[in-house]
Design an enzyme around this catalytic site. Structure first.
Site, PDB file in Angstrom:
ATOM      1  N   LYS A  71     106.073 -48.847 -63.532  1.00 51.88           N
ATOM      2  CA  LYS A  71     104.765 -49.636 -63.358  1.00 51.88           C
ATOM      3  C   LYS A  71     103.787 -49.147 -63.759  1.00 51.88           C
ATOM      4  O   LYS A  71     102.920 -49.736 -64.489  1.00 51.88           O
ATOM      5  CB  LYS A  71     104.585 -49.579 -61.584  1.00 51.88           C
ATOM      6  N   THR A  73     103.984 -47.024 -66.506  1.00 47.31           N
ATOM      7  CA  THR A  73     104.143 -47.309 -68.004  1.00 47.31           C
ATOM      8  C   THR A  73     103.466 -48.682 -68.352  1.00 47.31           C
ATOM      9  O   THR A  73     102.822 -48.864 -69.533  1.00 47.31           O
ATOM     10  CB  THR A  73     105.440 -47.025 -68.277  1.00 47.31           C
ATOM     11  N   ARG A  94      95.468 -43.920 -60.687  1.00 48.65           N
ATOM     12  CA  ARG A  94      95.137 -42.688 -59.734  1.00 48.65           C
ATOM     13  C   ARG A  94      95.559 -41.415 -60.529  1.00 48.65           C
ATOM     14  O   ARG A  94      96.160 -41.164 -61.485  1.00 48.65           O
ATOM     15  CB  ARG A  94      96.395 -42.877 -58.604  1.00 48.65           C
ATOM     16  N   LYS A 105     110.192 -36.408 -58.327  1.00 49.83           N
ATOM     17  CA  LYS A 105     109.559 -37.663 -59.155  1.00 49.83           C
ATOM     18  C   LYS A 105     108.952 -37.610 -60.289  1.00 49.83           C
ATOM     19  O   LYS A 105     109.028 -38.683 -61.230  1.00 49.83           O
ATOM     20  CB  LYS A 105     108.595 -38.251 -57.935  1.00 49.83           C
ATOM     21  N   ALA A 273     100.511 -43.227 -50.928  1.00 49.76           N
ATOM     22  CA  ALA A 273     100.712 -44.607 -50.689  1.00 49.76           C
ATOM     23  C   ALA A 273     101.626 -45.027 -49.406  1.00 49.76           C
ATOM     24  O   ALA A 273     101.917 -46.296 -49.228  1.00 49.76           O
ATOM     25  CB  ALA A 273     101.457 -45.202 -52.102  1.00 49.76           C
ATOM     26  N   PHE A 301     103.805 -47.542 -54.913  1.00 53.64           N
ATOM     27  CA  PHE A 301     105.199 -48.241 -54.319  1.00 53.64           C
ATOM     28  C   PHE A 301     105.145 -49.521 -54.841  1.00 53.64           C
ATOM     29  O   PHE A 301     104.766 -50.182 -55.860  1.00 53.64           O
ATOM     30  CB  PHE A 301     105.584 -47.871 -53.027  1.00 53.64           C
ATOM     31  N   PHE A 381     115.041 -53.053 -71.116  1.00 51.70           N
ATOM     32  CA  PHE A 381     115.983 -51.807 -71.367  1.00 51.70           C
ATOM     33  C   PHE A 381     116.872 -52.134 -72.519  1.00 51.70           C
ATOM     34  O   PHE A 381     117.172 -53.365 -72.728  1.00 51.70           O
ATOM     35  CB  PHE A 381     116.491 -51.172 -70.326  1.00 51.70           C
ATOM     36  N   TRP A 409     107.236 -49.007 -73.448  1.00 52.97           N
ATOM     37  CA  TRP A 409     107.761 -47.512 -73.574  1.00 52.97           C
ATOM     38  C   TRP A 409     108.057 -47.420 -74.935  1.00 52.97           C
ATOM     39  O   TRP A 409     108.105 -46.329 -75.383  1.00 52.97           O
ATOM     40  CB  TRP A 409     109.160 -47.637 -72.394  1.00 52.97           C
TER      41      TRP A 409
END
Length: 556
Positions: A71, A73, A94, A105, A273, A301, A381, A409
């Site tokens: 998200k 990225t 954020r 994480k 969150a 999230f 991907f 990405w």
């Protein structure tokens, strides 16, 4: 393949004054933290307040999975794509917490060629905002215990102290502690608790405050305890407000950094969150809207938590109106929702995809309830097949959503142009008729049940007796008009993280409730939500080091 930190360290950053110039900000309106970081001055915030707002684009996602969604990225890549297209754009994101960075994480600066830099600074101490919040939180805790020690004029019931200490690091042994051990001079012995800094109410307060005056009002009305008669005791009652505000003076100012492609990024605040609203600060978002034509922001999230709170808490309180929503998914995550083990996600599996796409479908339906146009993007991907991508595209178009592949990405802004074009087309052709999900005048239980049924798909809500009693007390205190902040697992639409896809036939169980009176919302806790995470068996901290030249390694 280079790691994120290698890509970030090889980047040639622009001087932050040149980045600010893209937004028409002069050096005189920056408070510089070296060559690549700055805070926006209060004078600038005052100068731009009457300008016309740009377009507000929220980036959210399906429920998180071990397969990853990307998200942040995607948010960064979309901002970079706008820059490549010659659009005046800014990101509003954020600040990362140290806890996840050294835990499991990782940080929150994006990834690959869609990153915010300086990445190490952003993920570590940055400009000291989190330190200021931690200090203010613990000053209040110290003043509270000192008041009890010095005669307890307010009649605080030590068994009903609700204010917790905090630190910005995962440390499970601090969740439940005993303070005041020792002699009488060491204070009253009582049970106490720690939360991680992002879970402090001061973080939520800072992120919802319009200015210093509003910050002080919110700080002052925070409830720290109840007296022996059951009446609330606030930070104002403890005469703590002014000192806390002094510690937060600079933390209230938004921070300016850049992406790998020099797109301006305003990074400010980072509330948990779950037990808070999971969005960057109102000040940062409002400043971004005055400084650029297109503002890309995100919420924590999946859409059932972050987007719901963005709409029902942040937008409601701040008078914001999102113009479009970008909903991020991956083929891998949808197959995971369809029951495919993580090890097999690289294999084509249309049957599992057809089953797992129900999760995406529910999030589309939820976002459309707010009257905001939705663009679905697939974070691409190399293992994705044309058949899988085509199936998802047709699925989205059949539900009135624009669709675009994202390869940010791998390619940075260039890989986000298709998405940016779809967003621009959506902004030009579809009107946002934003409205919150529920009205202020509903009871707290009605608000909770509206979110549970409409957003999660639950049949209903059950309440622990203590939670129901607390909700009634909050209403009796005159705070029943507050929005609700649902604390729920991020991994499922239900409150059971093992229920993937689009679960049905379940109830949401509210086991605890309390009011964040300064932030202005009521927290309803479902399931086992940890406000002080622990470290895993092999935390990321094991891999992090710094060499003799000061170069950090292993951060990702």
């Amino acid at each position: 393949m280079k790691t994120d930190i290698q890509i970030a360290q090889e980047a040639e950053m622009a001087n932050i004054t040149d980045v600010a110039a893209q937004l028409g900000i002069s050096e005189d309106d920056l408070e510089l933290y070296g060559k690549y970081k700055a805070k926006l001055s209060n004078r600038l915030m005052e100068q731009i307040k009457d300008r016309k707002d740009g377009k507000l684009i929220l980036v959210t996602a399906i429920n998180p999975t071990p397969a990853g969604e990307g998200k942040t990225t995607t948010s960064v890549g979309l901002g970079e794509a706008f820059g490549k297209m010659g659009k005046k754009a800014v990101l509003a994101l954020r600040e990362p917490s140290l806890g996840p960075c050294f835990g499991i994480k990782g940080g929150a600066a994006g990834g690959g060629y869609a990153q915010v830099v300086p990445m190490e600074d952003l993920n570590l101490h940055f400009t000291g905002d989190f330190h200021a919040i931690t200090s203010a939180n613990n000053l209040l805790a110290a003043l509270l215990d000192n008041h009890i020690q010095q005669g307890n004029e307010l009649g605080i019931d030590p068994r009903q102290v609700v204010w917790k200490r905090c630190m910005d690091m995962n440390d499970r042994v601090l969740r439940n502690i005993v303070v005041g051990l020792g002699s009488k001079a060491d204070g009253m012995t009582r049970e106490d608790h720690f939360v991680i800094t992002v879970a402090s109410e001061i973080m939520a307060v800072l992120c919802l405050a319009d200015d210093m005056a509003d910050l002080k009002r919110r700080l002052g009305r925070m409830i720290v305890a109840y007296d022996f008669d059951g009446k609330p005791v606030t930070a104002d009652d403890l005469k703590a407000t002014g000192a806390m505000a002094a510690l937060l003076k600079d933390a209230l100012k938004p921070n300016l950094v850049q992406t790998l492609e020099h797109t301006p990024v305003i990074v400010h605040g980072g509330p948990f969150a779950n037990i808070a609203h999971g969005c960057n600060s109102v000040r940062a978002t409002k400043a971004a809207l005055k400084l650029a034509d297109y503002v890309v922001t995100e919420a924590g999230f999946g859409a059932d938590l972050g987007a719901e709170k963005f709409m029902d808490i942040k937008c409601r309180m701040a008078g914001l109106k999102p113009d479009a929503v970008v909903l991020v998914a991956t083929v891998r995550a949808l197959k995971y929702n369809g029951g495919v083990p993580k090890a097999d996600l690289g294999k084509e599996n249309l049957a599992a995809l057809e089953k797992g796409i129900a999760n995406l479908e529910k999030h589309i339906e939820n976002l459309q309830k707010y009257g905001v146009p939705v663009v679905v993007t697939l974070n691409s991907f190399v293992t994705d097949t044309e058949a899988e991508t085509s199936f998802i595209e047709q699925f989205c178009k059949a539900r009135g959503c624009a669709f675009a592949l994202s390869r940010v990405w791998e390619l940075g802004g260039e890989g986000g142009i298709a998405l940016a074009e779809k967003v621009l087309e959506t902004l030009e052709t579809k009107q946002s008729d934003f409205k919150p999900l529920y009205e202020d005048g509903l009871s707290l239980t009605e608000k909770i049940e509206t979110v549970a049924k409409e957003i999660y798909g639950a049949d209903g809500v059950t309440y622990a007796p203590a939670a129901l009693k607390e909700l009634k007390r909050i209403e009796a205190l005159g705070m029943g008009n507050f929005p609700v902040c649902m604390a729920k697992t991020q991994y499922s639409l239900s409150d059971d993280q093992t229920k993937l896809g689009r679960p049905t036939g379940f109830s949401i169980h509210v086991r605890e409730a309390y009011v964040s009176a300064g932030a202005g919302f009521v927290v309803a806790i479902t399931g086992a939500i940890m406000t002080m995470p622990g470290l895993g068996k092999s935390p990321a901290a094991y891999q992090i080091d710094v060499d003799d030249d000061g170069v950090i390694t292993g951060l990702f």
